[in-house]
Design a protein around this motif. Structure first.
Motif, PDB file in Angstrom:
ATOM      1  N   ILE A   9       0.839  -1.207   0.000  1.00  0.00           N
ATOM      2  CA  ILE A   9       0.000   0.000   0.000  1.00  0.00           C
ATOM      3  C   ILE A   9       0.872   1.255   0.000  1.00  0.00           C
ATOM      4  CG2 ILE A   9      -1.629   1.358   1.359  1.00  0.00           C
ATOM      5  CD1 ILE A   9      -2.904  -1.264   2.258  1.00  0.00           C
ATOM      6  N   ILE A  10       1.889   1.280   0.870  1.00  0.00           N
ATOM      7  CA  ILE A  10       2.744   2.469   0.982  1.00  0.00           C
ATOM      8  C   ILE A  10       3.539   2.688  -0.297  1.00  0.00           C
ATOM      9  CG2 ILE A  10       4.764   3.437   2.146  1.00  0.00           C
ATOM     10  CD1 ILE A  10       3.731   2.201   4.736  1.00  0.00           C
ATOM     11  N   PHE A  11       4.277   1.663  -0.717  1.00  0.00           N
ATOM     12  CA  PHE A  11       5.141   1.820  -1.887  1.00  0.00           C
ATOM     13  C   PHE A  11       4.302   2.072  -3.139  1.00  0.00           C
ATOM     14  CE2 PHE A  11       8.491   0.586  -4.918  1.00  0.00           C
ATOM     15  CZ  PHE A  11       9.551   1.300  -4.374  1.00  0.00           C
ATOM     16  N   GLY A  12       3.173   1.350  -3.253  1.00  0.00           N
ATOM     17  CA  GLY A  12       2.296   1.556  -4.399  1.00  0.00           C
ATOM     18  C   GLY A  12       1.731   2.967  -4.445  1.00  0.00           C
ATOM     19  N   SER A  13       1.374   3.512  -3.280  1.00  0.00           N
ATOM     20  CA  SER A  13       0.830   4.876  -3.216  1.00  0.00           C
ATOM     21  C   SER A  13       1.874   5.908  -3.616  1.00  0.00           C
ATOM     22  CB  SER A  13       0.322   5.169  -1.804  1.00  0.00           C
ATOM     23  OG  SER A  13      -0.737   4.307  -1.452  1.00  0.00           O
ATOM     24  N   LEU A  14       3.101   5.712  -3.154  1.00  0.00           N
ATOM     25  CA  LEU A  14       4.166   6.666  -3.486  1.00  0.00           C
ATOM     26  C   LEU A  14       4.419   6.689  -4.986  1.00  0.00           C
ATOM     27  CD1 LEU A  14       6.824   6.072  -0.670  1.00  0.00           C
ATOM     28  CD2 LEU A  14       4.690   7.348  -0.602  1.00  0.00           C
ATOM     29  N   VAL A  15       4.502   5.494  -5.585  1.00  0.00           N
ATOM     30  CA  VAL A  15       4.737   5.405  -7.030  1.00  0.00           C
ATOM     31  C   VAL A  15       3.541   5.964  -7.793  1.00  0.00           C
ATOM     32  CG1 VAL A  15       5.067   3.817  -8.964  1.00  0.00           C
ATOM     33  CG2 VAL A  15       6.314   3.454  -6.815  1.00  0.00           C
ATOM     34  N   PHE A  16       2.323   5.617  -7.345  1.00  0.00           N
ATOM     35  CA  PHE A  16       1.121   6.084  -8.031  1.00  0.00           C
ATOM     36  C   PHE A  16       1.066   7.609  -8.067  1.00  0.00           C
ATOM     37  CE2 PHE A  16      -3.251   7.665  -7.651  1.00  0.00           C
ATOM     38  CZ  PHE A  16      -3.784   7.207  -8.849  1.00  0.00           C
ATOM     39  N   PHE A  17       1.284   8.256  -6.933  1.00  0.00           N
ATOM     40  CA  PHE A  17       1.202   9.714  -6.900  1.00  0.00           C
ATOM     41  C   PHE A  17       2.324  10.357  -7.699  1.00  0.00           C
ATOM     42  CE2 PHE A  17      -1.996   9.273  -3.685  1.00  0.00           C
ATOM     43  CZ  PHE A  17      -2.722  10.458  -3.770  1.00  0.00           C
ATOM     44  N   HIS A  18       3.503   9.747  -7.682  1.00  0.00           N
ATOM     45  CA  HIS A  18       4.610  10.274  -8.484  1.00  0.00           C
ATOM     46  C   HIS A  18       4.237  10.255  -9.966  1.00  0.00           C
ATOM     47  CE1 HIS A  18       8.916  11.069  -9.362  1.00  0.00           C
ATOM     48  NE2 HIS A  18       8.645  10.387 -10.469  1.00  0.00           N
ATOM     49  N   GLU A  19       3.771   9.111 -10.442  1.00  0.00           N
ATOM     50  CA  GLU A  19       3.408   8.997 -11.853  1.00  0.00           C
ATOM     51  C   GLU A  19       2.158   9.808 -12.173  1.00  0.00           C
ATOM     52  OE1 GLU A  19       5.555   7.848 -13.719  1.00  0.00           O
ATOM     53  OE2 GLU A  19       6.783   6.870 -12.195  1.00  0.00           O
ATOM     54  N   LEU A  20       1.262   9.966 -11.193  1.00  0.00           N
ATOM     55  CA  LEU A  20       0.066  10.778 -11.410  1.00  0.00           C
ATOM     56  C   LEU A  20       0.453  12.224 -11.715  1.00  0.00           C
ATOM     57  CD1 LEU A  20      -3.054  10.902 -11.366  1.00  0.00           C
ATOM     58  CD2 LEU A  20      -2.896  11.496  -8.936  1.00  0.00           C
ATOM     59  N   GLY A  21       1.487  12.717 -11.067  1.00  0.00           N
ATOM     60  CA  GLY A  21       1.961  14.072 -11.352  1.00  0.00           C
ATOM     61  C   GLY A  21       2.391  14.210 -12.800  1.00  0.00           C
ATOM     62  N   HIS A  22       3.228  13.262 -13.269  1.00  0.00           N
ATOM     63  CA  HIS A  22       3.628  13.278 -14.679  1.00  0.00           C
ATOM     64  C   HIS A  22       2.407  13.211 -15.590  1.00  0.00           C
ATOM     65  CE1 HIS A  22       7.791  12.991 -13.635  1.00  0.00           C
ATOM     66  NE2 HIS A  22       7.751  11.740 -13.226  1.00  0.00           N
ATOM     67  N   PHE A  23       1.494  12.302 -15.263  1.00  0.00           N
ATOM     68  CA  PHE A  23       0.326  12.043 -16.105  1.00  0.00           C
ATOM     69  C   PHE A  23      -0.569  13.280 -16.238  1.00  0.00           C
ATOM     70  CE2 PHE A  23      -4.160  10.714 -16.334  1.00  0.00           C
ATOM     71  CZ  PHE A  23      -4.159   9.989 -17.514  1.00  0.00           C
ATOM     72  N   LEU A  24      -0.918  13.887 -15.117  1.00  0.00           N
ATOM     73  CA  LEU A  24      -1.844  15.024 -15.148  1.00  0.00           C
ATOM     74  C   LEU A  24      -1.261  16.220 -15.889  1.00  0.00           C
ATOM     75  CD1 LEU A  24      -3.372  14.914 -11.544  1.00  0.00           C
ATOM     76  CD2 LEU A  24      -4.396  14.130 -13.683  1.00  0.00           C
ATOM     77  N   ALA A 173       6.646  17.524 -12.162  1.00  0.00           N
ATOM     78  CA  ALA A 173       5.394  17.239 -11.459  1.00  0.00           C
ATOM     79  C   ALA A 173       5.440  15.932 -10.678  1.00  0.00           C
ATOM     80  CB  ALA A 173       4.235  17.216 -12.446  1.00  0.00           C
ATOM     81  N   GLY A 174       6.256  14.962 -11.115  1.00  0.00           N
ATOM     82  CA  GLY A 174       6.355  13.700 -10.385  1.00  0.00           C
ATOM     83  C   GLY A 174       6.857  13.901  -8.965  1.00  0.00           C
ATOM     84  N   PRO A 175       8.084  14.442  -8.799  1.00  0.00           N
ATOM     85  CA  PRO A 175       8.558  14.739  -7.443  1.00  0.00           C
ATOM     86  C   PRO A 175       7.645  15.704  -6.689  1.00  0.00           C
ATOM     87  CG  PRO A 175      10.377  14.802  -9.000  1.00  0.00           C
ATOM     88  CD  PRO A 175       9.128  14.673  -9.810  1.00  0.00           C
ATOM     89  N   LEU A 176       7.093  16.687  -7.395  1.00  0.00           N
ATOM     90  CA  LEU A 176       6.198  17.649  -6.747  1.00  0.00           C
ATOM     91  C   LEU A 176       5.018  16.934  -6.090  1.00  0.00           C
ATOM     92  CD1 LEU A 176       5.218  20.551  -6.166  1.00  0.00           C
ATOM     93  CD2 LEU A 176       4.103  20.522  -8.412  1.00  0.00           C
ATOM     94  N   PHE A 177       4.442  15.966  -6.774  1.00  0.00           N
ATOM     95  CA  PHE A 177       3.297  15.245  -6.220  1.00  0.00           C
ATOM     96  C   PHE A 177       3.695  14.379  -5.029  1.00  0.00           C
ATOM     97  CE2 PHE A 177      -0.799  15.224  -8.764  1.00  0.00           C
ATOM     98  CZ  PHE A 177      -0.594  16.503  -9.244  1.00  0.00           C
ATOM     99  N   ASN A 178       4.955  13.946  -4.964  1.00  0.00           N
ATOM    100  CA  ASN A 178       5.417  13.232  -3.775  1.00  0.00           C
ATOM    101  C   ASN A 178       5.433  14.160  -2.564  1.00  0.00           C
ATOM    102  OD1 ASN A 178       7.487  11.259  -5.817  1.00  0.00           O
ATOM    103  ND2 ASN A 178       5.985  10.418  -4.413  1.00  0.00           N
ATOM    104  N   PHE A 179       5.848  15.416  -2.766  1.00  0.00           N
ATOM    105  CA  PHE A 179       5.833  16.383  -1.673  1.00  0.00           C
ATOM    106  C   PHE A 179       4.387  16.717  -1.265  1.00  0.00           C
ATOM    107  CE2 PHE A 179       9.891  17.995  -3.876  1.00  0.00           C
ATOM    108  CZ  PHE A 179      10.661  17.036  -3.224  1.00  0.00           C
ATOM    109  N   ILE A 180       3.516  16.844  -2.266  1.00  0.00           N
ATOM    110  CA  ILE A 180       2.105  17.124  -1.978  1.00  0.00           C
ATOM    111  C   ILE A 180       1.484  15.969  -1.200  1.00  0.00           C
ATOM    112  CG2 ILE A 180      -0.169  17.451  -3.021  1.00  0.00           C
ATOM    113  CD1 ILE A 180       1.223  18.970  -5.286  1.00  0.00           C
TER     114      ILE A 180
END
Length: 419
Positions: A9-24, A173-180
């Motif tokens: 859950i933790i690792f998947g969430s971190l990767v998901f939000f990172h890639e979500l930043g790139h995607f959006l 945006a990828g790293p940015l979404f990790n901070f968010i």
């Protein structure tokens, strides 16, 4: 089993939000996103929605957003190639078959003379009667090769066609979404568990240590140190650390009265630095306040960003060695230990990992987001992009070096925890 679930859950969430930043941000810039993937290697699950394929892959070591125009994404039709085409109602090509054996009565076959699937969007060639024909290609045309379908990418939908600022923001945006994500995790901790008040109240005095010998007791509220008013535990702790071996006069509030104590902190050493310690434990009281929870989220995010950069500085200066680094195995073992202290400690750990992932990706190293941003900086300075082949080779070498580093770190983790 609980540790495995928590880690996923933790690792998947971190990767998901990172890639979500790139995607959006890619979507916002008008870039065609071909795939949004969590993990690497063979697909476990996949779902196509619109023009994007969403996949979960077998190796949970990261993820990626595959954008049109990157790497070897484009399809080229060489002269002399025999293809099959299907036209839409406007007589535009809506599907191109690269394989010769197509059982479809609506397919027109032609031998390619010229074709452009990116900028001019046309195909020209000889039909089965030997006549030269030319068709425009629809912007949403599909190329079918042995049953695998790929949406064409007009040049204005490709990553490289976008302004430098849009490309840089898509990568950042990828790293940015990790901070968010970290901010919202800390915010959730503040709302659900409460915000630490940071009041300088002694939780526990350890036996036979300077505080115990000076007469300090559990519950003492520190008011002054050497005549200086104390407002927070952080302020009190910093003074103790900065005065190893020096006698300090403290005033504490106990049962409504002020008590004066003389305490001389022990001198300890770490990484060549001396610091003081008096032998007390601290657990901050908490309060639930929405506004303070927002401030707490921002402060904790900033604090951890600062700490991780400080640790990176120590690694660069040799105060830490590569043996101190941890990979997936080390993170898993740490998650196992952290999970024993409850959900809020686990959430704090997840927020820290999210910040760590964001910062690591911003390092100016090939194959990382920071490496790509560095090339954008060179482009801004030179006024033109770096040669794609050279950049690709540098990133390839970077990926190989990162893989070697991952193997070394993982092996160190295995030796540390299992041997």
């Amino acid at each position: 089993m609980e540790t495995v679930i928590a880690f996923i859950i933790i690792f998947g969430s971190l990767v998901f939000f990172h890639e979500l930043g790139h995607f959006l941000f890619a979507k916002k810039a008008g870039i065609l996103v071909r795939e949004f993937a969590i993990g690497f290697g063979p697909k476990i699950l996949s779902l196509r929605k619109g023009e994007t394929l969403y996949t979960i892959r077998i190796l949970p070591l990261g993820g990626y957003v595959r954008m049109a125009g990157e790497d070897f994404d484009t399809v080229e039709l060489q002269p002399g190639y025999r293809v099959g085409i299907i036209l839409n109602e406007e007589d535009e090509v809506e599907k191109i078959y690269l394989n010769r054996n197509v059982n479809n009565p609506n397919v027109l076959f032609l031998e390619v003379e010229k074709a452009d699937l990116s900028r001019k969007l046309f195909i020209e060639g000889y039909d089965e009667e030997g006549k030269i024909v030319r068709f425009n290609i629809a912007r949403d045309a599909i190329v079918n090769e042995k049953g695998q379908e790929t949406l064409i990418a007009p040049y204005d939908r490709q990553f490289d066609s976008k302004p430098l600022g849009s490309r840089a923001m898509t990568i950042f945006a990828g790293p940015l979404f990790n901070f968010i994500l970290a901010f919202f995790i800390f915010l959730a901790i503040g709302l659900l568990h409460g915000v630490p008040t940071n009041e300088p109240i002694i939780t526990k005095v350890l036996d036979d240590r300077p505080a115990y010998e000076a007469g300090m007791e559990n519950g003492d509220f520190v008011k002054e140190v050497d005549g200086e008013s104390i407002e927070s535990w952080t302020e009190f702790s910093d003074i103790i650390k900065d005065h190893p071996g020096e006698q300090l006069q403290m005033k504490v509030e106990r049962d409504g009265e002020l008590v004066t104590l003389l305490v001389t902190p022990d001198t300890l050493k770490e990484a060549g630095h001396k610091y003081g310690q008096i032998g007390v434990e601290y657990t901050s009281p908490v309060e639930k306040n929405a506004l303070k929870a927002v401030v707490f989220g921002a402060q904790e995010t900033y604090t951890w960003i600062k700490r991780i950069f400080e640790l990176l500085g120590m690694l660069v200066t040799g105060q830490f060695t590569i043996d101190a680094l941890s990979g997936p195995v080390g993170i898993y073992k740490a998650t196992e230990e952290v999970a024993q202290f409850g959900i809020f400690t686990l959430m704090n750990w997840a927020a820290m990992l999210s910040i760590n992932l964001g910062i690591m990706n911003l390092l100016p190293l090939p194959a990382l987001d920071g490496g790509r941003l560095l090339f954008f900086l060179f482009e801004a300075i030179r006024g033109k992009p770096v040669d794609k082949q050279k950049e690709g080779m540098i990133h390839f070498v970077g990926i190989m070096l990162l893989m070697v580093l991952m193997v070394v770190v993982t092996w160190n983790d295995i030796q540390r925890f299992f041997f």
